[in-house]
Design a protein around this motif. Structure first.
Motif, PDB file in Angstrom:
ATOM      1  N   PRO A   1     -17.889  -3.506  26.932  1.00  0.00           N
ATOM      2  CA  PRO A   1     -16.641  -2.726  26.943  1.00  0.00           C
ATOM      3  C   PRO A   1     -15.612  -3.154  25.910  1.00  0.00           C
ATOM      4  O   PRO A   1     -14.723  -2.380  25.570  1.00  0.00           O
ATOM      5  N   GLU A   2     -15.728  -4.362  25.392  1.00  0.00           N
ATOM      6  CA  GLU A   2     -14.767  -4.834  24.397  1.00  0.00           C
ATOM      7  C   GLU A   2     -15.257  -4.640  22.973  1.00  0.00           C
ATOM      8  O   GLU A   2     -14.576  -5.035  22.019  1.00  0.00           O
ATOM      9  N   ALA A   3     -16.404  -4.026  22.795  1.00  0.00           N
ATOM     10  CA  ALA A   3     -16.974  -3.871  21.452  1.00  0.00           C
ATOM     11  C   ALA A   3     -16.071  -2.996  20.591  1.00  0.00           C
ATOM     12  O   ALA A   3     -15.706  -1.887  20.994  1.00  0.00           O
ATOM     13  N   PRO A   4     -15.703  -3.446  19.392  1.00  0.00           N
ATOM     14  CA  PRO A   4     -14.899  -2.603  18.492  1.00  0.00           C
ATOM     15  C   PRO A   4     -15.746  -1.457  17.953  1.00  0.00           C
ATOM     16  O   PRO A   4     -16.984  -1.537  17.915  1.00  0.00           O
ATOM     17  N   PHE A   5     -15.059  -0.410  17.507  1.00  0.00           N
ATOM     18  CA  PHE A   5     -15.813   0.747  17.036  1.00  0.00           C
ATOM     19  C   PHE A   5     -16.668   0.400  15.824  1.00  0.00           C
ATOM     20  O   PHE A   5     -17.763   0.962  15.651  1.00  0.00           O
ATOM     21  N   ALA A   6     -16.217  -0.511  14.972  1.00  0.00           N
ATOM     22  CA  ALA A   6     -17.004  -0.882  13.793  1.00  0.00           C
ATOM     23  C   ALA A   6     -18.383  -1.385  14.200  1.00  0.00           C
ATOM     24  O   ALA A   6     -19.382  -1.103  13.523  1.00  0.00           O
ATOM     25  N   GLU A   7     -18.448  -2.108  15.293  1.00  0.00           N
ATOM     26  CA  GLU A   7     -19.737  -2.602  15.789  1.00  0.00           C
ATOM     27  C   GLU A   7     -20.600  -1.444  16.286  1.00  0.00           C
ATOM     28  O   GLU A   7     -21.801  -1.386  16.019  1.00  0.00           O
ATOM     29  N   ILE A   8     -19.989  -0.510  17.001  1.00  0.00           N
ATOM     30  CA  ILE A   8     -20.724   0.652  17.505  1.00  0.00           C
ATOM     31  C   ILE A   8     -21.208   1.519  16.346  1.00  0.00           C
ATOM     32  O   ILE A   8     -22.348   1.989  16.322  1.00  0.00           O
ATOM     33  N   GLU A   9     -20.337   1.696  15.365  1.00  0.00           N
ATOM     34  CA  GLU A   9     -20.698   2.517  14.214  1.00  0.00           C
ATOM     35  C   GLU A   9     -21.870   1.912  13.459  1.00  0.00           C
ATOM     36  O   GLU A   9     -22.815   2.624  13.066  1.00  0.00           O
ATOM     37  N   ALA A  10     -21.839   0.582  13.247  1.00  0.00           N
ATOM     38  CA  ALA A  10     -22.921  -0.073  12.520  1.00  0.00           C
ATOM     39  C   ALA A  10     -24.238   0.025  13.271  1.00  0.00           C
ATOM     40  O   ALA A  10     -25.304   0.176  12.669  1.00  0.00           O
ATOM     41  N   ARG A  11     -24.175  -0.027  14.586  1.00  0.00           N
ATOM     42  CA  ARG A  11     -25.400  -0.013  15.397  1.00  0.00           C
ATOM     43  C   ARG A  11     -25.986   1.396  15.525  1.00  0.00           C
ATOM     44  O   ARG A  11     -27.209   1.557  15.516  1.00  0.00           O
TER      45      ARG A  11
END
Length: 369
Positions: A255-265
């Motif tokens: 739940p604390e993952a920044p969007f940059a991490e989600i976008e990269a994945r």
């Protein structure tokens, strides 16, 4: 002879999705019978359906809001009646074209729909729906309802009587849409505008109490010299919702993952079978109707509007944002631009025209099945 059409929808009067009402009104103006089943109980919706002249209709159009508003317990009965009555050339309006595609196409099939409409660019919709459904895909991009969104032309070169330089209401996008740039753009532009002493009222929220219904949105736009927006929709679509479900699962576990991490994945490169889901929004045409200038982030917008001619474009990397803000003081230029956009939409992109074209396609089908 023009086919007899019943337009079925199911939404509450207080809905903030103004195009629900826009299309119901347009079908009524075109001579169709319009029935809004509302957000009522199964029994109330069943009684409403029982009172409709289904047997006297050539086509049933399952309009915006029907998918989300209809009681699922009524679908088997309604689908069986349509088949028994020989009503097999119906139309299903796709909406929220970023999720539940199989469910929507499945409902269209159960309701004997030979056509599905799309707000997406036609090539995107055909690539997405074609392998999954035999229904013919008809373009139905958003358009102008000049009856609800209007203003008087502003003449002369004096100051605008509109109190806000920039105004906007926008929803917070969920992570699975793959588009954080929208919120970042709106937030940054609002901050830069305030730093320059401009009157800016930009709010990004999903709180219904802080959004507007159709009349409220039209009134708000009439207080704004400019509004700001981006394309609507998702960065990538797949027919089975794999990306959306995977992102939601990841966010639930992180739940604390920044969007940059989600976008990269999930969005770093094109996924197999994925289709771009970006499209023009009803909000863009609402602003055109109220002669509110538009500041739009670089995009395609279904190819319906031209940057520089109909709106001011901000590059995707925001490198020209200050230059764009410098242009907002050119009131004669703003008035000329909104008049060009309004004339363009009135010629080519009104909701009444969209409905007319759909009914003409159905009439052609009657003569040349």
């Amino acid at each position: 002879m023009t086919p007899r059409v019943l337009y079925l929808c199911a939404f509450a009067p207080s809905v903030t999705m103004s195009y629900f009402q826009d299309y119901a009104d347009a079908f009524a103006r075109a001579g169709a019978r319009v029935a809004n089943l509302g957000s009522h109980s199964t029994l109330a919706q069943a009684r409403a359906l029982a009172g409709l002249p289904l047997a006297r209709c050539d086509h049933v159009v399952f309009g915006y809001s029907f998918f989300y508003g209809i009681s699922r317990r009524l679908l088997p009965l309604l689908g069986a009646w349509l088949r028994l009555a020989g009503r097999r050339r119906n139309v299903f309006f796709m909406q929220n074209e970023y999720r539940l595609f199989r469910d929507k196409l499945g409902m269209a099939a159960r309701l004997s729909c030979a056509y599905v409409t799309t707000q997406l660019p036609l090539e995107s919709a055909r690539a997405l729906y074609g392998p999954a459904s035999p229904a013919r895909v008809l373009p139905m991009p958003h358009a102008l309802n000049e009856h609800a969104f209007a203003s008087r032309p502003e003449t002369g070169s004096g100051p605008s009587p509109r109190p806000l330089d920039i105004g906007c209401r926008s929803a917070v996008y969920p992570a699975y849409l793959g588009d954080q740039a929208r919120q970042e753009f709106l937030t940054l532009l609002h901050r830069r505008a305030l730093e320059r002493g401009l009157a800016s009222d930009v709010l990004v929220t999903n709180d219904p109490a802080r959004r507007f219904d159709r009349d409220g949105w039209a009134a708000f736009l009439n207080t704004c010299r400019f509004t700001v927006s981006t394309e609507a929709g998702a960065a990538a679509l797949d027919i089975d919702d794999r990306t959306r479900q995977a992102v939601n699962a990841y966010v639930a576990g992180h739940p604390e993952a920044p969007f940059a991490e989600i976008e990269a994945r999930f969005f770093a490169g094109p996924a197999a079978g994925a289709v771009c889901g970006k499209c023009i929004s009803s909000r863009h045409f609402d602003a055109i109707g109220t002669r509110t200038g538009q500041i739009l982030l670089e995009g395609h917008y279904n190819g319906l509007l031209t940057p520089g001619e109909h709106y001011i474009e901000v590059r995707r990397d925001l490198s020209n944002l200050d230059e764009v803000l410098d242009r907002l003081g050119d009131e004669p230029g703003r008035r000329a631009m909104v008049e060009r956009a309004h004339a363009h939409a009135m010629r080519h992109h009104t909701i009444d025209r969209r409905v007319h074209d759909l009914l003409a396609a159905l009439e052609e089908e009657e003569h040349h099945p």
